[in-house]
Each structure stands twice: as structure tokens, then as C-alpha cells.
Design a protein around this motif. Structure first.
Motif, PDB file in Angstrom:
ATOM      1  N   GLN A 323       0.848  -1.189   0.000  1.00 20.12           N
ATOM      2  CA  GLN A 323       0.000   0.000   0.000  1.00 20.12           C
ATOM      3  C   GLN A 323       0.887   1.242   0.000  1.00 20.12           C
ATOM      4  N   ARG A 324       0.254   2.407  -0.112  1.00 19.04           N
ATOM      5  CA  ARG A 324       0.959   3.683  -0.021  1.00 19.04           C
ATOM      6  C   ARG A 324       0.230   4.589   0.959  1.00 19.04           C
ATOM      7  N   ARG A 325       1.027   5.326   1.725  1.00 22.14           N
ATOM      8  CA  ARG A 325       0.467   6.229   2.724  1.00 22.14           C
ATOM      9  C   ARG A 325       1.247   7.545   2.726  1.00 22.14           C
ATOM     10  N   GLN A 326       0.587   8.613   3.190  1.00 19.43           N
ATOM     11  CA  GLN A 326       1.246   9.900   3.367  1.00 19.43           C
ATOM     12  C   GLN A 326       2.011   9.891   4.688  1.00 19.43           C
ATOM     13  N   TRP A 327       3.220  10.452   4.650  1.00 19.93           N
ATOM     14  CA  TRP A 327       4.074  10.472   5.848  1.00 19.93           C
ATOM     15  C   TRP A 327       4.993  11.677   5.789  1.00 19.93           C
ATOM     16  N   GLN A 334       5.555  16.585   3.638  1.00 19.06           N
ATOM     17  CA  GLN A 334       4.787  15.341   3.530  1.00 19.06           C
ATOM     18  C   GLN A 334       5.006  14.721   2.156  1.00 19.06           C
ATOM     19  N   ARG A 335       5.143  13.397   2.141  1.00 19.32           N
ATOM     20  CA  ARG A 335       5.310  12.691   0.879  1.00 19.32           C
ATOM     21  C   ARG A 335       4.663  11.312   0.982  1.00 19.32           C
ATOM     22  N   GLU A 336       4.449  10.686  -0.178  1.00 25.22           N
ATOM     23  CA  GLU A 336       3.847   9.359  -0.220  1.00 25.22           C
ATOM     24  C   GLU A 336       4.942   8.310  -0.130  1.00 25.22           C
ATOM     25  N   VAL A 337       4.752   7.308   0.728  1.00 28.21           N
ATOM     26  CA  VAL A 337       5.751   6.258   0.894  1.00 28.21           C
ATOM     27  C   VAL A 337       5.084   4.894   0.745  1.00 28.21           C
ATOM     28  N   PRO A 338       5.809   3.907   0.190  1.00 31.20           N
ATOM     29  CA  PRO A 338       5.272   2.550   0.090  1.00 31.20           C
ATOM     30  C   PRO A 338       5.420   1.827   1.431  1.00 31.20           C
ATOM     31  N   VAL A 339       4.390   1.117   1.848  1.00 32.44           N
ATOM     32  CA  VAL A 339       4.415   0.459   3.154  1.00 32.44           C
ATOM     33  C   VAL A 339       3.791  -0.926   3.059  1.00 32.44           C
ATOM     34  N   CYS A 340       4.089  -1.750   4.048  1.00 33.30           N
ATOM     35  CA  CYS A 340       3.454  -3.057   4.164  1.00 33.30           C
ATOM     36  C   CYS A 340       2.102  -2.901   4.858  1.00 33.30           C
ATOM     37  N   ASP A 341       1.333  -3.977   4.920  1.00 30.57           N
ATOM     38  CA  ASP A 341       0.002  -3.906   5.526  1.00 30.57           C
ATOM     39  C   ASP A 341       0.075  -3.504   6.997  1.00 30.57           C
ATOM     40  N   GLN A 342       1.060  -4.055   7.733  1.00 26.89           N
ATOM     41  CA  GLN A 342       1.152  -3.770   9.162  1.00 26.89           C
ATOM     42  C   GLN A 342       1.459  -2.294   9.417  1.00 26.89           C
ATOM     43  N   ASP A 343       2.398  -1.727   8.659  1.00 26.85           N
ATOM     44  CA  ASP A 343       2.741  -0.319   8.866  1.00 26.85           C
ATOM     45  C   ASP A 343       1.623   0.598   8.384  1.00 26.85           C
ATOM     46  N   ALA A 345      -1.516  -0.070   8.708  1.00 25.97           N
ATOM     47  CA  ALA A 345      -2.486  -0.077   9.807  1.00 25.97           C
ATOM     48  C   ALA A 345      -2.021   0.829  10.947  1.00 25.97           C
ATOM     49  N   ARG A 346      -0.717   0.824  11.223  1.00 23.35           N
ATOM     50  CA  ARG A 346      -0.202   1.692  12.289  1.00 23.35           C
ATOM     51  C   ARG A 346      -0.389   3.164  11.928  1.00 23.35           C
ATOM     52  N   LEU A 347      -0.084   3.519  10.688  1.00 19.03           N
ATOM     53  CA  LEU A 347      -0.254   4.908  10.269  1.00 19.03           C
ATOM     54  C   LEU A 347      -1.724   5.318  10.310  1.00 19.03           C
ATOM     55  N   ASP A 348      -2.603   4.421   9.876  1.00 20.51           N
ATOM     56  CA  ASP A 348      -4.038   4.719   9.904  1.00 20.51           C
ATOM     57  C   ASP A 348      -4.531   4.929  11.332  1.00 20.51           C
ATOM     58  N   ALA A 349      -3.870   4.256  12.284  1.00 22.09           N
ATOM     59  CA  ALA A 349      -4.258   4.385  13.688  1.00 22.09           C
ATOM     60  C   ALA A 349      -3.565   5.558  14.371  1.00 22.09           C
ATOM     61  N   GLY A 350      -2.779   6.316  13.607  1.00 23.00           N
ATOM     62  CA  GLY A 350      -2.082   7.464  14.176  1.00 23.00           C
ATOM     63  C   GLY A 350      -0.815   7.106  14.913  1.00 23.00           C
ATOM     64  N   GLU A 351      -0.314   5.900  14.704  1.00 25.62           N
ATOM     65  CA  GLU A 351       0.907   5.454  15.367  1.00 25.62           C
ATOM     66  C   GLU A 351       2.092   5.570  14.412  1.00 25.62           C
TER      67      GLU A 351
END
Length: 478
Positions: A323-327, A334-343, A345-351
Motif C-alpha cells: 500500500q501507499r500512505r502519506q508520511w 509530507q510525501r507518499e511512501v510505500p508500506v506493508c500492511d502492518q505499517d 495499519a499503524r499509520l491509519d491508527a495514528g501510530e
């Protein structure tokens, strides 16, 4: 102290600009650009980096402050660098629909800033746009009546080649390279000045040997940092593949064998690792093995084989990204980074995901020591026909600095530098000869001759009458 000096200089130049505001421009559209350049010159009253607020926050506040300090502290009166939207340099402004034509191109744009500020030194203008077609480019020049000549032209090429289109790393590389003195020809030519083939051959060999030794010393330092990381990853992956189940499926069995062979190759390559190239080969093999494991798991679960993707940004050990998320890094954009499913989920949870550590730092902050480690993972390790861009500017900056330094030490690069010095010396001699035979010279007024053919307009420092002070410069769209 520098802020106070800049405010004082700004106030003085603003007053001068106000006195000239009534001067009749050649045309209304060009006059808008001329007035804007006057405003930029006011901001460059003191050395440093000025970023037009309309440039769109392309450089983070922390990085911008660091670049401003670096430019102000550069040798030779500091550097004056402006980062501006390309459309403000176009007589048609934002109304132009296709492409962009700047009022001044190449080093002439930077010379315009010198004309207005009137202080010797290095001037650079970074025009911000979506593409070279839209006016994106880096233009710089050095004007100095005395003192050393700096590698401004070479700095432009290195900044674009290593870091474009990342504006912050480009400016950082430009400042670093254009702070180096371009030595006179006789200093570079000394090793082979005798002209004998034996001496020149000896110089070539000695230069190449010195370059290799210095590179090996640096690579050993890199290896001391990265070997523990690679050893840990090879052991971890070996344990994982040893637990892969046996299967009667021909395709899965063949893929399992490929995974085992790839990990074994990585282990043997690590044992023999001596250079950055070896380090890059090891991480390429590890990335390939993890991708093949993802393919095997997909086959076992009846899913399609996934396309190659870059590794998880936060930790390559997590395998290919899904997946990709903003970080946003600390103090960065801020930029878009490629992440695994676990990370994800952590970003989506604000962690904050746990990043791969290299000592006490995240691996992307490892500088030159981790360049080869990252390059192996991000340059087609999963069988891609191309490569992936690593989404953190620190790596691009470290890679550009490292590779440019290594390249500049090679005999061929040294000869190229000598050639540039010889060309500049010949050009200077021709210019001096022309000045001596030209009689009374040019007439008065604001003229002085622009390389673009346009008449010179008002100048804060009267620099247009001192264009003979030009030392080095150029420009590139990118």
C-alpha cells in the motif's frame, strides 16, 4: 546578527527600488518580470537562500533554514540563491497555456540578480515548475573582480544529475560543489607538465591508485556500519526459508528452490563483501528473496502472483510494499511512501511505525554509510525492469555527494577539469586581447551588453558595467 544585517540591507535596497519605480519599462508584460526581479534582489541584499512564498512549500522549514545558513557561510562573500516560481519569470505570467518562455534564460538570469544587487559573489536562481517544458531549471553565475574562481558551472551539472527534481538536495549539492575553488591550470597540470608519455602515464596510474585507495578506505567504513545489519538479515531470512513446507506442486517447488538458492547466494556474497558494490548486491538478493516468498505465499493461497513493488519504506525486512500512505519526516515535507500492511495499519491508527535502525538512527538517516544498502533494495531488487525512487531526501543528498566525490577523483575527471581550466584561460586571454583593441569601449547609459540582446535596466549596484568580472556560470532546465 545576520538577520539584522539582512533587514538593514533590505531597507536600503527597498528605498533604492522605490526611487527607480517610475522608470519607463520597455513593455508592460516584461516590466512585470523586471519589477519582480527588483523585489527578489531586495530579498538577496544579504547572502542566503530566499524562497518565494508562492513556490508552494517545496522545501521544509528546517531544511530551508539549514540551506540559508550554508549559503550565507559559503566562501567568497557567501552565495545568494533565490527559489522562485517559473511563471513569475515569464512575461505572460500564468496566462501562458503551453510551455514557458522566461524573460532571461541561462546564466543571464543569475547575472540579472548580480546587476541589481551589485555585490561580487555567486548568484543562483532556481525556477520552480512541473517540468523543464514549464520552465523548471537551475541558473547560476559567479561575478568577482578578485579572489578565486569557484566550480559554479560544474555545480549546476552535479546538482541536476544527482538530485533533480528534489529542490532541497539540489541546492545543498550546488552550495557544496560551488564552494570548491577551481584551481588554475598549472596546478592541475603539474603532474604531467614535463610532457613525456612516461610521466603522464605515471600520473594517470598514480591518480587512479590514489582514487581507489581513498574509495576503499571509505567503503571499509561503510562496511563496518552495514555488515551487522546484513548479517542479521541473512540469518533471519535463512531461518525463515528453512521452515518453508515441501510441496508436490511443480511450480511451487521450483519457486521454493529459487528462494533457497537466492538466500544462499546472499550469504556467500556477504562473506566475501569488500565494496559498496558487494553490499548493494547482497541487499538486491535479499529483496529478491523476499519478493519470491511473497509470490510463493500467493500461489499457496490461490491468489495471483503480485507485481514487483518497492520494499516497505520503514523496514525492508517487512518485504515488498502493498500500500501507499502519506508520511512526514521530522521537519520535512509530507510525501507518499510505500508500506506493508502492518505499517499501513499503524499509520491509519495514528501510530508511528518502528523504523529499521542503523545504530541509534533510522536507516535512511545513515548518510553515505547506508547508500549502497538502500540502493540494493530500491534499484530493481524484485526483478523490476527499472528502479524505484527512495522517498527521503537525505539519501539522495548522501548518494549525490558520495558518487560525485568518487567520480571527481578519477583520472578522466581530473583531465576534464584540466580541459575546462585550459578553455577558461584561453577565453580569458581572448577577452583581454579584445578589450585592449576595442578603442574607447561602449557608450554610457544603462547598457553594457546583455547576452540575451536586451538592454540593461536599472541596477542596484551598477553591476552591468562590470560584466567582465564573470568567472563561471551556466544553466540547465530539468
Amino acid at each position: 546578527m545576520r538577520s539584522a544585517a539582512r533587514l538593514a540591507g533590505t531597507a536600503a535596497l527597498t528605498a533604492v527600488a522605490a526611487l527607480w519605480a517610475g522608470a519607463a519599462p520597455a513593455a508592460a508584460d516584461e516590466a512585470d518580470v523586471e519589477r519582480y526581479l527588483d523585489e527578489v534582489a531586495v530579498e538577496l541584499a544579504e547572502p542566503g537562500v530566499w524562497i518565494d512564498p508562492d513556490a508552494g512549500g517545496i522545501i521544509g522549514d528546517v531544511e530551508a533554514a539549514q540551506l540559508d545558513d550554508a549559503a550565507a557561510e559559503a566562501p567568497g562573500n557567501g552565495m545568494r540563491i533565490a527559489v522562485v516560481p517559473a511563471w513569475k519569470l515569464d512575461p505572460e505570467g500564468q496566462e501562458r497555456l503551453f510551455g514557458r518562455t522566461l524573460l532571461y534564460e541561462g546564466e543571464e538570469l543569475a547575472s540579472q540578480m548580480y546587476d541589481r544587487v551589485g555585490v561580487d559573489g555567486v548568484y543562483a536562481v532556481m525556477s520552480v515548475a512541473d517540468s523543464s517544458y514549464d520552465g523548471r531549471g537551475l541558473f547560476a553565475v559567479q561575478h568577482s573582480e578578485e579572489g578565486p574562481t569557484y566550480y559554479v558551472e560544474d555545480a549546476i551539472d552535479q546538482a541536476v544529475d544527482c538530485c533533480a527534481p528534489n529542490y532541497g538536495p539540489m541546492i545543498d549539492r550546488f552550495i557544496e560543489r560551488s564552494s570548491d575553488v577551481d584551481h588554475p591550470l598549472y596546478r592541475d597540470a603539474a603532474p604531467w607538465a614535463a610532457g613525456a608519455a612516461g610521466i603522464s602515464g605515471g600520473w594517470w596510474g598514480a591518480t587512479a591508485l590514489s582514487a581507489r585507495r581513498r574509495r576503499r578506505t571509505e567503503e571499509q567504513r561503510h562496511l563496518d556500519v552495514v555488515r551487522p545489519l546484513l548479517t542479521e538479515e541473512v540469518i533471519e531470512l535463512s531461518d525463515r526459508v528453512s521452515d518453508l513446507p515441501t510441496t508436490s506442486d511443480v511450480t511451487q517447488a521450483a519457486l521454493t528452490k529459487e528462494i533457497l538458492d537466492t538466500v544462499e547466494k546472499a550469504r556467500h556474497r556477504l562473506d566475501a563483501t569488500k565494496t559498496d558494490g558487494d553490499v548493494q548486491a547482497v541487499t538486491t538478493l535479499l529483496g529478491t528473496a523476499r519478493y519470491k516468498i511473497a509470490c510463493l505465499e500467493a500461489l499457496q493461497q490461490g491468489r495471483p502472483v503480485p507485481e514487483p513493488t518497492p520494499p516497505c519504506f520503514f523496514d525492508p525486512r517487512h518485504g515488498p510494499s502493498t500500500q501507499r500512505r502519506q508520511w512526514s519526516p521530522a521537519g520535512g515535507v509530507q510525501r507518499e511512501v510505500p508500506v506493508c500492511d502492518q505499517d499501513a495499519a499503524r499509520l491509519d491508527a495514528g501510530e508511528a511505525p518502528a523504523a529499521r535502525q542503523a545504530g541509534s538512527r533510522s536507516y535512511w538517516e545513515g548518510g553515505e554509510d547506508l547508500v549502497a544498502y538502500i540502493e540494493g533494495y530500491w534499484n530493481g531488487s524484485a526483478g523490476s525492469t527499472g528502479s524505484w525512487r527512495f522517498p527521503h531526501d537525505d539519501h539522495a543528498r548522501a548518494r549525490g555527494s558520495l558518487w560525485s566525490r568518487w567520480d571527481s577523483r578519477r583520472p578522466r575527471a581530473r583531465l576534464a577539469s584540466m580541459g575546462r581550466s585550459l578553455s577558461k584561460a584561453a577565453s580569458s586571454a581572448m577577452t583581454s586581447s579584445g578589450d585592449g583593441s576595442s578603442g574607447s569601449g561602449s557608450g554610457g547609459g544603462w547598457g553594457g551588453g546583455s547576452s540575451s540582446g536586451r538592454s540593461r535596466r536599472r541596477s542596484f549596484g551598477g553591476g552591468s558595467s562590470r560584466r567582465s568580472s564573470r568567472r563561471s556560470g551556466g544553466g540547465r532546465r530539468f
